[in-house]
Design a protein around this motif. Structure first.
Motif: not given
Length: 388
Positions: A133-145
């Motif tokens: 979950w943590i990595i999935e959310k991190l990637n979600s934010g990274i992709f958004g940036e």
């Protein structure tokens, strides 16, 4: 009903594509929960899902003000950053990323946040699920940036280096994430490094195929075992649609027309009512036909060749491609003339209709109901009466 119960019910409605019902539930309890950041966060998310952008902005802004360090959840910062965009949007996303990175570092050091574990570790409080979950959310934010740097801030001198830094960080977090390689392909396309983009795209497709096959097998196993996880597996399967469509568009841009058609076609395995998949598949075929007719000439861009010129060709391969494109678009035509058209982009509907018109219209035999279908008995009489 407690705040936790309301939020749980609202999230269940959102996860089952019922945002209107979730909004009705949350609105009913809004006055008594205006001081709950977690309630406001899911309320703002629900407003976004129902396309009420201004209201979502106000609600999420308040929730972020009430929890400036994201101690009570990171989602509101990710959503607000998405709404705002630009440098200000990045500031909000970074708050979420910093908090998530701290969670991951603690987890790697053996310090498990029990509250997070209970919320995201599943019924068995599984640490691996929490890490996912943590990595999935991190990637979600990274992709958004990355998206912000490639759009709103693309003219900034550091845009390219920031994108590179972010995508490499994403791949370090999870080097088997197909969406990360798809985004890497997009970055390489923007850098005009097409050979590298092709490598990234092929890696993305390889990983997407593996993930799709794994989910299909898991769904079959869950169905046979009457497993409660069947719904979650189904939702994850459906979530492949948009990333696969994006990848097929990148393949088209890279002139990988056979690959683009195969990727677009794979979407139809998941949902055969997605108009985009038929359009991209047919378009890739038409570009391939134009490329064949062009035969390497450098006098003009082969993509500018019109369909009438293609139809005049005596090349049997081009004729076969045109027939296949016409058949593919006929499936799209059936969607346009069904209730599923409500979910279709009007501009795309026009493009499909225009292409079909240029190709001579839909394949009538493919529009006819199958003989023997009880509910369609008498279709011959209906056609006759229309002609009378």
């Amino acid at each position: 009903m407690s705040t936790t119960e309301i939020i749980s019910q609202a999230r269940a409605l959102l996860e089952t594509s019922q945002p209107d019902q979730a909004l009705e539930l949350l609105t009913k309890h809004l006055n008594s929960h205006v001081d709950s950041t977690q309630f406001l966060s899911v309320y703002g998310e629900t407003l976004l899902e129902t396309n009420q952008l201004e209201q979502a902005y106000q609600v999420l802004s308040k929730a972020c003000e009430m929890d400036p360090e994201a101690n009570e959840g990171v989602e509101k910062f990710l959503y607000l950053g998405q709404i705002i965009g630009g440098a200000d949007g990045l500031n909000y996303v970074n708050i979420a990323l910093n908090k998530l990175s701290a969670y991951l570092e603690d987890l790697n050091n053996g310090n498990v946040d029990q509250g997070l574990l209970t919320m995201y570790g599943g019924s068995g409080n599984d640490v691996s699920k929490l890490r996912h979950w943590i990595i999935e959310k991190l990637n979600s934010g990274i992709f958004g940036e990355i998206e912000v740097w490639m759009t709103d801030l693309c003219m900034e001198p550091e845009a390219e280096s920031k994108c590179e830094e972010l995508i490499q960080h994403s791949l370090k977090l999870d080097d088997a994430n197909p969406e990360a390689y798809s985004l890497l392909a997009s970055i390489r396309i923007s850098q005009q490094r097409n050979p590298d983009a092709v490598v990234a795209l092929e890696k993305s497709w390889e990983l997407f195929q593996a993930k799709k096959t794994k989910l299909e097998q898991a769904a079959n196993d869950a169905a046979e075992a009457n497993d409660n996880n069947a719904f979650e597996i189904g939702m994850e399967y459906v979530e492949l649609i948009q990333p696969l469509l994006t990848l097929s568009r990148f393949a088209t841009e890279l002139e990988l027309y056979d690959r683009a058609a195969v990727i677009a076609s794979s979407v139809q395995d998941i949902n055969d009512s997605i108009l985009d998949s038929y359009y991209i598949e047919a378009l890739a075929g038409l570009f391939k036909a134009k490329q064949l007719l062009f035969n390497g000439s450098e006098e003009e861009d082969y993509r500018d060749i019109d369909i009438n010129t293609l139809k005049q060709s005596d090349n049997p391969e081009i004729t076969a491609i045109l027939n296949e494109a016409k058949s593919t678009l006929t499936q799209g035509y059936k969607i346009i003339n069904s209730d599923a058209v409500e979910d279709c982009d009007l501009g795309l509907v026009e493009q499909v209709n225009e292409l079909l018109k240029e190709l001579g219209g839909p394949v009538m035999s493919e529009l006819m109901p199958r003989r023997g279908d009880d509910e369609e008995e008498g279709w011959e009489d209906e056609i006759q009466s229309d002609e009378e």
